[in-house]
Design a protein around this motif. Structure first.
Motif, short mmCIF file in Angstrom:
data_model
loop_
_atom_site.label_atom_id
_atom_site.label_comp_id
_atom_site.label_asym_id
_atom_site.label_seq_id
_atom_site.Cartn_x
_atom_site.Cartn_y
_atom_site.Cartn_z
N ASN A 155 0.82 -1.21 0.00
CA ASN A 155 0.00 0.00 0.00
C ASN A 155 0.85 1.26 0.00
O ASN A 155 0.39 2.33 -0.35
CB ASN A 155 -0.93 0.01 1.22
CG ASN A 155 -1.98 -1.05 1.12
OD1 ASN A 155 -2.44 -1.39 0.04
ND2 ASN A 155 -2.35 -1.61 2.25
N ASP A 156 2.10 1.13 0.42
CA ASP A 156 3.01 2.27 0.47
C ASP A 156 4.06 2.23 -0.63
O ASP A 156 5.16 2.74 -0.47
CB ASP A 156 3.70 2.33 1.83
CG ASP A 156 2.72 2.64 2.95
OD1 ASP A 156 1.76 3.39 2.69
OD2 ASP A 156 2.90 2.12 4.06
N TYR A 190 10.62 2.43 -8.40
CA TYR A 190 9.43 2.62 -7.58
C TYR A 190 9.83 3.28 -6.27
O TYR A 190 11.00 3.31 -5.90
CB TYR A 190 8.69 1.29 -7.34
CG TYR A 190 9.41 0.27 -6.52
CD1 TYR A 190 9.25 0.20 -5.15
CD2 TYR A 190 10.25 -0.67 -7.12
CE1 TYR A 190 9.89 -0.75 -4.40
CE2 TYR A 190 10.91 -1.63 -6.37
CZ TYR A 190 10.72 -1.67 -5.02
OH TYR A 190 11.38 -2.61 -4.27
N GLN A 191 8.84 3.82 -5.57
CA GLN A 191 9.08 4.52 -4.32
C GLN A 191 8.37 3.79 -3.19
O GLN A 191 7.22 3.36 -3.33
CB GLN A 191 8.56 5.95 -4.41
CG GLN A 191 8.68 6.73 -3.12
CD GLN A 191 8.11 8.12 -3.26
OE1 GLN A 191 8.11 8.69 -4.33
NE2 GLN A 191 7.60 8.65 -2.17
N GLN A 192 9.06 3.64 -2.08
CA GLN A 192 8.49 3.02 -0.89
C GLN A 192 8.45 4.07 0.22
O GLN A 192 9.40 4.80 0.43
CB GLN A 192 9.35 1.85 -0.44
CG GLN A 192 8.89 1.23 0.86
CD GLN A 192 9.91 0.25 1.40
OE1 GLN A 192 10.96 0.06 0.86
NE2 GLN A 192 9.55 -0.37 2.51
N LYS A 193 7.31 4.14 0.91
CA LYS A 193 7.15 5.07 2.02
C LYS A 193 7.08 4.27 3.32
O LYS A 193 6.29 3.35 3.45
CB LYS A 193 5.88 5.90 1.85
CG LYS A 193 5.66 6.89 2.98
CD LYS A 193 4.45 7.77 2.73
CE LYS A 193 3.19 7.01 3.00
NZ LYS A 193 1.97 7.82 2.95
N GLN A 227 9.22 10.21 11.87
CA GLN A 227 9.93 10.29 10.59
C GLN A 227 9.12 9.62 9.49
O GLN A 227 8.45 8.63 9.71
CB GLN A 227 11.29 9.58 10.66
CG GLN A 227 12.31 10.25 11.52
CD GLN A 227 13.63 9.48 11.48
OE1 GLN A 227 13.67 8.32 11.12
NE2 GLN A 227 14.70 10.17 11.83
N VAL A 228 9.23 10.19 8.31
CA VAL A 228 8.71 9.55 7.10
C VAL A 228 9.90 9.35 6.19
O VAL A 228 10.64 10.29 5.90
CB VAL A 228 7.65 10.43 6.41
CG1 VAL A 228 7.16 9.77 5.14
CG2 VAL A 228 6.50 10.70 7.35
N ILE A 229 10.12 8.11 5.77
CA ILE A 229 11.26 7.78 4.93
C ILE A 229 10.75 7.35 3.56
O ILE A 229 9.93 6.44 3.44
CB ILE A 229 12.09 6.64 5.57
CG1 ILE A 229 12.54 7.04 6.97
CG2 ILE A 229 13.27 6.28 4.69
CD1 ILE A 229 13.15 5.91 7.75
N PHE A 230 11.23 8.03 2.53
CA PHE A 230 10.92 7.69 1.15
C PHE A 230 12.16 7.05 0.53
O PHE A 230 13.24 7.64 0.55
CB PHE A 230 10.53 8.92 0.35
CG PHE A 230 9.27 9.58 0.83
CD1 PHE A 230 8.03 9.10 0.43
CD2 PHE A 230 9.32 10.66 1.68
CE1 PHE A 230 6.87 9.70 0.88
CE2 PHE A 230 8.16 11.27 2.13
CZ PHE A 230 6.93 10.79 1.72
N ILE A 268 15.17 9.51 1.26
CA ILE A 268 14.83 10.84 1.74
C ILE A 268 14.12 10.69 3.09
O ILE A 268 13.14 9.96 3.19
CB ILE A 268 13.93 11.57 0.73
CG1 ILE A 268 14.63 11.67 -0.61
CG2 ILE A 268 13.55 12.96 1.25
CD1 ILE A 268 13.72 12.08 -1.75
N VAL A 269 14.63 11.38 4.10
CA VAL A 269 14.06 11.30 5.45
C VAL A 269 13.48 12.67 5.81
O VAL A 269 14.16 13.67 5.73
CB VAL A 269 15.13 10.89 6.48
CG1 VAL A 269 14.52 10.84 7.87
CG2 VAL A 269 15.77 9.56 6.11
N ILE A 270 12.20 12.66 6.20
CA ILE A 270 11.53 13.88 6.64
C ILE A 270 11.15 13.69 8.10
O ILE A 270 10.47 12.73 8.45
CB ILE A 270 10.28 14.17 5.78
CG1 ILE A 270 10.67 14.33 4.32
CG2 ILE A 270 9.56 15.41 6.31
CD1 ILE A 270 9.49 14.47 3.39
#
Length: 90
Positions: free
Chosen positions: A49-50, A59-62, A68-71, A85-87
């Protein structure tokens, strides 16, 4: 004669140092190449789902952890993480 032997020994020592430097460079390159495989990601281990398709090659994984949200942008063919990428939430 003493100067000649001294110069020859300096040339031999310099040659040995050059050979050791080349061996060290080759060792570091192979070590870095083998460490790149540690970032492999398997699709079975993640929540689909992420996962979002960016293009035909990536592809991108969240991932959400604590504040933290890591992409992660991952290559489809090799499953290697290309960018992370870490937010952080303040």
């Amino acid at each position: 004669m003493l100067k000649k032997n001294f110069l020859i020994s300096l040339v031999v020592i310099q040659g040995l140092l050059i050979v050791l430097a080349i061996i060290a460079i080759i060792f570091v390159v192979f070590h870095k190449m083998s460490n790149n495989n540690n970032f492999d990601v398997k699709l079975n281990d993640i929540d689909l789902n992420d996962v979002y398709l960016l293009n035909e090659n990536q592809y991108q994984q969240k991932v959400i952890k604590d504040d933290q949200v890591i992409f992660k942008i991952i290559d489809i063919d090799s499953n290697k993480v290309l960018k992370e990428i870490v937010i952080e939430k303040n």
